[in-house]
Write a protein that holds these residues in place. Structure first.
Motif, PDB file in Angstrom:
ATOM      1  N   MET B  41      68.323 -64.105  94.400  1.00 41.56           N
ATOM      2  CA  MET B  41      67.826 -65.315  94.814  1.00 41.56           C
ATOM      3  C   MET B  41      67.575 -66.598  94.136  1.00 41.56           C
ATOM      4  SD  MET B  41      67.843 -63.834  97.772  1.00 41.56           S
ATOM      5  CE  MET B  41      67.630 -65.552  99.043  1.00 41.56           C
ATOM      6  N   ILE B  42      68.415 -67.444  94.319  1.00 43.76           N
ATOM      7  CA  ILE B  42      68.337 -68.690  94.388  1.00 43.76           C
ATOM      8  C   ILE B  42      68.176 -70.718  94.594  1.00 43.76           C
ATOM      9  CG2 ILE B  42      70.062 -70.578  92.965  1.00 43.76           C
ATOM     10  CD1 ILE B  42      71.898 -67.779  92.985  1.00 43.76           C
ATOM     11  N   GLU B  43      66.969 -71.010  93.944  1.00 44.15           N
ATOM     12  CA  GLU B  43      66.505 -71.968  95.010  1.00 44.15           C
ATOM     13  C   GLU B  43      67.417 -73.145  95.122  1.00 44.15           C
ATOM     14  OE1 GLU B  43      62.217 -73.812  93.802  1.00 44.15           O
ATOM     15  OE2 GLU B  43      63.804 -73.751  92.457  1.00 44.15           O
ATOM     16  N   LYS B  44      67.637 -73.005  95.694  1.00 45.88           N
ATOM     17  CA  LYS B  44      68.677 -74.640  95.716  1.00 45.88           C
ATOM     18  C   LYS B  44      69.097 -75.723  95.353  1.00 45.88           C
ATOM     19  CE  LYS B  44      69.806 -73.083 100.925  1.00 45.88           C
ATOM     20  NZ  LYS B  44      69.876 -73.398 102.860  1.00 45.88           N
ATOM     21  N   MET B  45      67.600 -76.372  95.302  1.00 45.86           N
ATOM     22  CA  MET B  45      67.341 -77.893  94.889  1.00 45.86           C
ATOM     23  C   MET B  45      67.468 -77.734  92.980  1.00 45.86           C
ATOM     24  SD  MET B  45      65.919 -80.358  96.056  1.00 45.86           S
ATOM     25  CE  MET B  45      63.502 -80.614  96.741  1.00 45.86           C
ATOM     26  N   GLY B  47      68.440 -74.371  91.198  1.00 47.32           N
ATOM     27  CA  GLY B  47      69.298 -74.428  90.501  1.00 47.32           C
ATOM     28  C   GLY B  47      69.157 -72.461  90.354  1.00 47.32           C
ATOM     29  N   ARG B  48      67.864 -72.412  90.108  1.00 46.35           N
ATOM     30  CA  ARG B  48      67.590 -71.147  89.472  1.00 46.35           C
ATOM     31  C   ARG B  48      67.183 -70.213  90.397  1.00 46.35           C
ATOM     32  NH1 ARG B  48      61.425 -73.877  88.148  1.00 46.35           N
ATOM     33  NH2 ARG B  48      61.653 -74.550  90.330  1.00 46.35           N
ATOM     34  N   VAL B  49      67.876 -68.709  89.558  1.00 51.23           N
ATOM     35  CA  VAL B  49      67.475 -67.817  89.913  1.00 51.23           C
ATOM     36  C   VAL B  49      66.164 -67.023  89.789  1.00 51.23           C
ATOM     37  CG1 VAL B  49      67.876 -65.318  89.956  1.00 51.23           C
ATOM     38  CG2 VAL B  49      69.139 -66.821  89.166  1.00 51.23           C
ATOM     39  N   THR B  50      64.288 -66.771  91.453  1.00 50.96           N
ATOM     40  CA  THR B  50      63.918 -66.899  91.085  1.00 50.96           C
ATOM     41  C   THR B  50      63.070 -65.085  91.263  1.00 50.96           C
ATOM     42  OG1 THR B  50      64.220 -67.874  94.196  1.00 50.96           O
ATOM     43  CG2 THR B  50      63.530 -69.283  92.173  1.00 50.96           C
ATOM     44  N   TYR B 124      57.354 -68.786  88.866  1.00 49.73           N
ATOM     45  CA  TYR B 124      58.653 -69.943  88.630  1.00 49.73           C
ATOM     46  C   TYR B 124      58.727 -70.795  88.584  1.00 49.73           C
ATOM     47  CZ  TYR B 124      59.864 -70.256  93.636  1.00 49.73           C
ATOM     48  OH  TYR B 124      60.126 -70.022  94.335  1.00 49.73           O
TER      49      TYR B 124
END
Lengths: 127, 127
Positions: B41-45, B47-50, B124
């Motif tokens: 799962m990636i935080e759209k804003m 770009g971090r893998v969460t 995170y």
């Protein structure tokens, strides 16, 4: 930062699955389909998405080509259901061939800096 | 931070492709195969893998189950060719059922905090 949300295009869900990003269409500023995302590159240590490996097809009027694009060049557009980029045909044509390697190995920061400078993208490190 | 590299297990390549992470085996501290990564799962804003959505199988002696695990619970181990985690069978059995939903929607930070606390993982955000 450069992402859709920052531009005011916000979906309800702040997360997206990696398997949903792969295969997603990328559009130019006029809304033309210019290519697809093949995979994301993730920095192992930080867990940051750093690049998208994209395939560009008819856009160039030549065979399919792969390029590694800084992730922050892509902005999700909910109305298009895909990513938008301001990368131009000229930039793609002029890109050094080593940016087109499928399994590009990131071994030094200088090369990454060069790539970001070429695509006029802010560096992802130290942000 | 909690990743393999920080633990001194460093491969030459600091990047990994998203399609290479999907399907990768996850091992417990004793080196037993306990499950696989289904997607990141990636935080759209940012770009971090969460998170990693993982499937756990025989580990529990019951049907296959999915759980959403904070990304920083996984450490890449080059000798195993997979990720290692310190998540225990007891933790999995006791995990609230909503952590097992395939398409969990992240709508509020409180729920994320609860999930991180449950898995004893650092948040995170704000890192």
């Amino acid at each position: 930062m450069a992402h859709a949300e920052a531009a005011g295009i916000m979906t309800g869900d702040p997360m997206i699955g990696s398997d949903r990003v792969e295969g997603t269409t990328v559009y130019d500023p006029s809304g033309n389909d210019i290519g697809k995302i093949k995979r994301l590159m993730i920095e192992k240590m930080s867990g940051r998405v750093t690049y998208a490996v994209m395939s560009f097809g008819g856009f160039l009027g030549m065979g399919e080509e792969e390029h590694t694009i800084p992730w922050n060049k892509l902005n999700y557009d909910t109305t298009l259901g895909g990513y938008r980029t301001d990368i131009t045909e000229e930039q793609l044509k002029g890109a050094p061939s080593f940016y087109r390697e499928d399994d590009y190995r990131w071994s030094d920061r200088d090369r990454e800096r060069e790539l970001h400078d070429y695509w006029r993208a802010p560096y992802y490190w130290g942000m």
